[in-house]
Write an enzyme that holds these catalytic residues in place. Sequence first.
Site, mmCIF file in Angstrom:
data_model
loop_
_atom_site.group_PDB
_atom_site.id
_atom_site.type_symbol
_atom_site.label_atom_id
_atom_site.label_comp_id
_atom_site.label_asym_id
_atom_site.label_seq_id
_atom_site.Cartn_x
_atom_site.Cartn_y
_atom_site.Cartn_z
ATOM 1 N N HIS A 117 -5.480 -5.927 0.361
ATOM 2 C CA HIS A 117 -5.505 -4.633 -0.337
ATOM 3 C C HIS A 117 -4.106 -4.237 -0.854
ATOM 4 C CE1 HIS A 117 -6.534 -0.375 -1.000
ATOM 5 N NE2 HIS A 117 -5.429 -0.096 -0.340
ATOM 6 N N HIS A 174 -4.170 2.731 -7.323
ATOM 7 C CA HIS A 174 -5.371 2.377 -6.551
ATOM 8 C C HIS A 174 -6.584 2.137 -7.450
ATOM 9 C CE1 HIS A 174 -3.361 3.031 -2.723
ATOM 10 N NE2 HIS A 174 -4.420 2.489 -2.151
ATOM 11 N N HIS A 214 -6.155 -1.311 -8.635
ATOM 12 C CA HIS A 214 -6.551 -2.191 -7.517
ATOM 13 C C HIS A 214 -8.069 -2.359 -7.475
ATOM 14 C CE1 HIS A 214 -8.517 -2.353 -3.588
ATOM 15 N NE2 HIS A 214 -7.627 -3.311 -3.301
ATOM 16 N N ASP A 228 0.846 -1.197 0.000
ATOM 17 C CA ASP A 228 0.000 0.000 0.000
ATOM 18 C C ASP A 228 0.883 1.250 0.000
ATOM 19 O OD1 ASP A 228 -2.528 1.092 -0.075
ATOM 20 O OD2 ASP A 228 -2.901 0.951 2.073
HETATM 21 ZN ZN LIG Z 1 -4.573 1.854 -0.139
#
Ligand SMILES: [Zn+2]
Length: 386
Positions: A271, A254, A257, A171
């Site tokens: 995540h 992101h 993602h 992340d």
């Molecule tokens: Zn994140």
Amino acid sequence: MKKVFQSPGKYIQGKGELSKLGEYISVYSNKAVLIIDGFIFDNYEEQIRQSCKIENLNIKYERFTGECSKVEIDRIINASNDMKDIVIVGIGGGKTLDTAKAVAYYTQSPVIIVPTMASTDAPCSALSVIYTQKGEFSEYLFLKSNPDMVIMDTDIIKNAPSRFLASGMGDALATYFEARATANSNSNSIAGGKATKTAIALAKLCYETLLEDGYKAKQAVENHVCTKAVENIIEANTLLSGVGFESGGLAAAHAIHNGLTAIEQTHKYFHGEKVAFGTLVQLVLENESMEEINKVLEFCESVGLPITLSDIGISEIKEEEIMNVAKLSCDVNETIHNMPFEVDCEQVYAAILAADSLGKNFKIEKMNLDIKLQVPFIRKQDHYQY
Ligand SMILES: [Zn+2]
């Protein structure tokens, strides 16, 4: 030009900080509602109760039921109705913390956040992700302010499985590249203005810290010990990345993602693991140098983060599935449009496949190198045997 920077009121990190919780609560009030993960409650109840007893606090304990849903938030608000001027404290994983933030938002109370792992950059942010009771995404709740206090107890975090820390690094890996893209396109960050020099500098420091200490920290946490590298990575994953993404901005990593979550096989991956692959795709979209891409590939491999589609569960590549991921990534509301050039789904589709290929080749090259390095050793052994 309007620039905005926001951050938690106070960030505290250290060994055994949970045992000082009572002291920290008493800064705001002598009454608090504690929302705690079951596992943490079972293992640290005595420590928490003792620290609150020393300060003579009136505490209501609420065991988190497992979903950050409107129902759970309302349940805790109703349970705390008879108390006034309270502090809300969340202790546990991301969903417990998001519930605590949401309860504090609706009851207009100060909130103290105590993450029990360093697996995402969410703890410091002014955002809660609300799910349905079945666990499906429902809405983002944008809060008026960031948590009043974030407490990281390194004793607890070092004992969490190392995959959580690695996921937090995934992340955090996106933070600098997304902030850089947002700044280059002169777009607004999540904070609602252009990025300050402060936010960009913190995002850059986040990336540098990962490269410097990521591997060392992963090794230490595999042995459940806390070293200086672990401390630095906890800070990078939580504070640097938290402030970096919120006040620096999100971009392609992101959004990719979010697109990847449409493929069911990716659901068992965290995540940060999917964000790591999304970062690689963003670098391909930007046509970054091989020097930069190799640096990221090497880092991911060293801490066990995904670099290919099969690493996130997509072992069979279906054209229409990947195209769907690309289309979802390019939704009008997605942060991919913070990139400094126009992005369409064809480009994202191409970048996903190219990134996958770069990851696969990197693994093959690394394997060949490992074999080459082993050859003299094998021959030496053979020599002794005969
Ligand atoms: Zn994140």
